[in-house]
Write an enzyme that holds these catalytic residues in place. Structure first.
Site, short mmCIF file in Angstrom:
data_model
loop_
_atom_site.label_atom_id
_atom_site.label_comp_id
_atom_site.label_asym_id
_atom_site.label_seq_id
_atom_site.Cartn_x
_atom_site.Cartn_y
_atom_site.Cartn_z
NE ARG A 75 -8.20 -51.35 66.14
CZ ARG A 75 -9.04 -51.71 65.34
NH1 ARG A 75 -9.70 -52.67 64.98
NH2 ARG A 75 -8.50 -50.77 64.32
CB SER A 76 -1.02 -49.81 69.54
OG SER A 76 -1.60 -48.93 69.47
NE ARG A 86 5.16 -60.02 56.07
CZ ARG A 86 4.30 -60.98 56.15
NH1 ARG A 86 4.27 -62.19 56.93
NH2 ARG A 86 3.58 -60.73 55.31
CB SER A 115 1.62 -44.87 73.30
OG SER A 115 0.52 -44.30 73.42
N GLY A 116 -0.84 -44.22 70.68
CA GLY A 116 -1.31 -42.90 70.34
C GLY A 116 -1.37 -41.44 70.65
N GLY A 118 0.68 -41.11 73.59
CA GLY A 118 2.03 -40.65 73.88
C GLY A 118 2.09 -41.30 75.35
CB THR A 119 -0.53 -40.43 78.13
OG1 THR A 119 -1.30 -40.55 77.35
CG2 THR A 119 0.74 -39.09 77.51
CB THR A 120 0.03 -46.15 77.00
OG1 THR A 120 -1.47 -45.72 75.67
CG2 THR A 120 -0.72 -47.91 77.65
CG ASP A 188 2.97 -54.61 56.39
OD1 ASP A 188 3.39 -55.53 56.86
OD2 ASP A 188 1.41 -54.89 56.06
#
Length: 213
Positions: A75-76, A86, A115-116, A118-120, A188
């Site tokens: 979803r990120s 945009r 990355s929520g 930060g480790t993905t 946005d």
């Protein structure tokens, strides 16, 4: 024969000191309304907690970039695709990493990652590769002191739960929902700031809107 006064009769039937309870109507919100209120409140809180200076820095880097690439998982990544669209409407060269038409990244380019935690793994590898090619990395994460946060030239720290945080303290929503919502809104906000800087009319941006729909 005893005569009963009419006023006394009324008092006997309805004593003046009798208290008549007032009916109260209790409004119970539906689960759907509760959910709407929760999501709205959390999203507004997370956006307002963002550091405007980090958004300004990100906008500066994107504005001065040769090309802008975006990358995130799940979803990120979907939220960042909205930013790429945009930026294209604004007339910038924007690409989504992984798309068949995305070119190689290099010096003068900017990679925006999310990355929520930060480790993905894939996001970390993309950031390392981009920096190795001379590109600048802009990161959105909940953990500034993470592999992605530490290596980024500009880090936008989001006060939200990472998807593995199930404690319900940072957010009552499931997994990384609040983070992902904030990524979309942050994109946005950055776009809007760049649009205002450009002075371009909405009609000009509209000419770049997809017409093969």
């Amino acid at each position: 024969m005893q005569t009963v006064d009419a006023e006394q009769t009324v008092d006997a039937v309805h004593p003046v000191d009798t208290v008549h309870p007032v009916d109260t109507v209790q409004t119970v919100e539906s689960p759907e309304q509760v959910a709407l209120d929760l999501v709205a409140a959390e999203a507004v809180g997370a956006v307002r907690a963002l550091d405007p200076a980090s958004l300004a820095e990100a906008a500066d880097l994107i504005e001065g970039a040769r090309r802008v690439f975006v990358f995130g998982q799940g979803r990120s990544g979907i939220a960042l695709r909205g930013l790429a669209m945009r930026l294209m409407h604004l007339g910038l060269a924007a690409h989504v990493v992984g798309d068949a038409t995305a070119p190689s990244i290099g010096a003068g380019d900017v990679l925006v990652v999310a990355s929520g935690s930060g480790t993905t793994g894939s996001v970390v590898r993309a950031a390392v590769a981009a920096a190795g090619e001379g590109a600048v990395v802009v990161a959105l994460t909940t953990a500034a002191d993470s592999p992605v946060g530490r290596m980024a030239a500009c880090t936008i720290t989001v006060e939200a739960a990472a998807k593995t945080d199930h404690g319900g303290t940072a957010s009552a929503q499931y997994a990384g929902s609040l983070f992902e919502q904030t990524v979309m809104l942050t994109g946005d906000a950055v776009f809007h700031a760049l649009w205002q800087r450009s002075g371009a009319a909405a009609e000009e941006l509209w000419t770049r809107h997809a017409n093969l729909e």
